[in-house]
Design a protein around this motif. Sequence first.
Motif, mmCIF file in Angstrom:
data_model
loop_
_atom_site.group_PDB
_atom_site.id
_atom_site.type_symbol
_atom_site.label_atom_id
_atom_site.label_comp_id
_atom_site.label_asym_id
_atom_site.label_seq_id
_atom_site.Cartn_x
_atom_site.Cartn_y
_atom_site.Cartn_z
ATOM 1 N N LYS A 89 0.839 -1.207 0.000
ATOM 2 C CA LYS A 89 0.000 0.000 0.000
ATOM 3 C C LYS A 89 0.872 1.254 0.000
ATOM 4 C CE LYS A 89 -3.342 2.612 2.752
ATOM 5 N NZ LYS A 89 -4.200 2.654 3.965
ATOM 6 N N ASN A 98 -2.393 1.668 -13.042
ATOM 7 C CA ASN A 98 -3.359 0.889 -12.261
ATOM 8 C C ASN A 98 -2.854 -0.524 -12.011
ATOM 9 O OD1 ASN A 98 -5.463 2.682 -11.664
ATOM 10 N ND2 ASN A 98 -6.346 2.448 -13.699
ATOM 11 N N ASP A 126 -8.225 -8.919 -10.959
ATOM 12 C CA ASP A 126 -7.887 -7.971 -9.900
ATOM 13 C C ASP A 126 -6.461 -8.236 -9.416
ATOM 14 O OD1 ASP A 126 -10.521 -7.217 -10.178
ATOM 15 O OD2 ASP A 126 -11.206 -8.227 -8.367
ATOM 16 N N LYS A 173 -4.635 -1.778 -8.589
ATOM 17 C CA LYS A 173 -4.855 -1.049 -7.338
ATOM 18 C C LYS A 173 -6.205 -0.330 -7.323
ATOM 19 C CE LYS A 173 -2.139 3.021 -8.773
ATOM 20 N NZ LYS A 173 -0.928 3.806 -8.513
ATOM 21 N N LYS A 174 -6.723 0.001 -8.504
ATOM 22 C CA LYS A 174 -8.021 0.680 -8.554
ATOM 23 C C LYS A 174 -9.143 -0.283 -8.192
ATOM 24 C CE LYS A 174 -10.825 3.667 -11.527
ATOM 25 N NZ LYS A 174 -10.935 4.312 -12.872
ATOM 26 N N LYS A 175 -9.120 -1.491 -8.788
ATOM 27 C CA LYS A 175 -10.166 -2.467 -8.496
ATOM 28 C C LYS A 175 -10.140 -2.919 -7.042
ATOM 29 C CE LYS A 175 -10.484 -4.549 -13.117
ATOM 30 N NZ LYS A 175 -10.281 -5.805 -13.869
ATOM 31 N N ASN A 177 -9.148 -1.116 -4.542
ATOM 32 C CA ASN A 177 -9.353 0.027 -3.642
ATOM 33 C C ASN A 177 -8.320 0.023 -2.512
ATOM 34 O OD1 ASN A 177 -10.518 2.374 -2.701
ATOM 35 N ND2 ASN A 177 -12.206 1.345 -1.643
ATOM 36 N N PRO A 179 -6.201 2.202 -1.271
ATOM 37 C CA PRO A 179 -6.128 3.274 -0.262
ATOM 38 C C PRO A 179 -7.065 3.085 0.921
ATOM 39 C CG PRO A 179 -6.113 4.214 -2.469
ATOM 40 C CD PRO A 179 -6.425 2.751 -2.619
ATOM 41 N N SER A 180 -8.146 2.318 0.748
ATOM 42 C CA SER A 180 -9.110 2.138 1.836
ATOM 43 C C SER A 180 -8.652 1.105 2.864
ATOM 44 C CB SER A 180 -10.468 1.701 1.268
ATOM 45 O OG SER A 180 -10.388 0.381 0.736
#
Length: 228
Positions: A89, A98, A126, A173-175, A177, A179-180
């Motif tokens: 992360k 991505n 993913d 990394k977008k799929k 998520n 950062p969450s």
Amino acid sequence: MEAIILAGGLGTRLKSVVKDLPKPMAPIKNLPFLHYLFEWLSLYPVSKVVMSVGYKANLIEQYFKNRYKNIEVDYAYEDRPLGTGGGIKNALTKTLNNDVLVVNGDTFFPIDINSFEDFHISNNADISIALKNMTNFDRYGSIEIENHTILNFNEKKYLSKGLINGGIYFLNKKKLNIPSLPDVFSFEHEILEKKVRDGSAEIKGKIFYETFIDIGVPEDYQKANEIL
């Protein structure tokens, strides 16, 4: 193509043979283990590597600085142990794409990265895992797949043959998520195993047959010296 190398390990089990060095800097024929990873990556269109570093990060940075051949080198620092997930992360904040390649800094598994990336993209995955076909092993957990889809991660036990996680991933990394997610977590347990159980991500596996080298324990470190 961008890549992350997880190079923040303490190398506790290697202390008896490699003192005062981060595990990925353990010498193999007078060159750090990371040198061999960079040599492999430099054969492919990898333009940038972000190294996730912690223990004695200054030794890694002093050696590789900001470039290795055709590869830009950047560093994501861990001010405390973040686990494999937290390290990924943290390093992803320094990437633009991505889809990012992730490589363990204490294993050498020189697969065809172009083929692996094509597999990842064509399957709209993913996460994609490079799997190693192995015989007579008990140090690693095994993986079950069907039509390239990961079905299950099994606990460590002796197997005469099976598939193991080769420590190389492509992830979107977008799929996912990213950062969450928490700042400290295990990528293997909290992402791979959890998402396979609840079916919340497309996790694919591709089998490769290249030599697999792990320097995590003294016996295998000695083998790595012989092989490399």
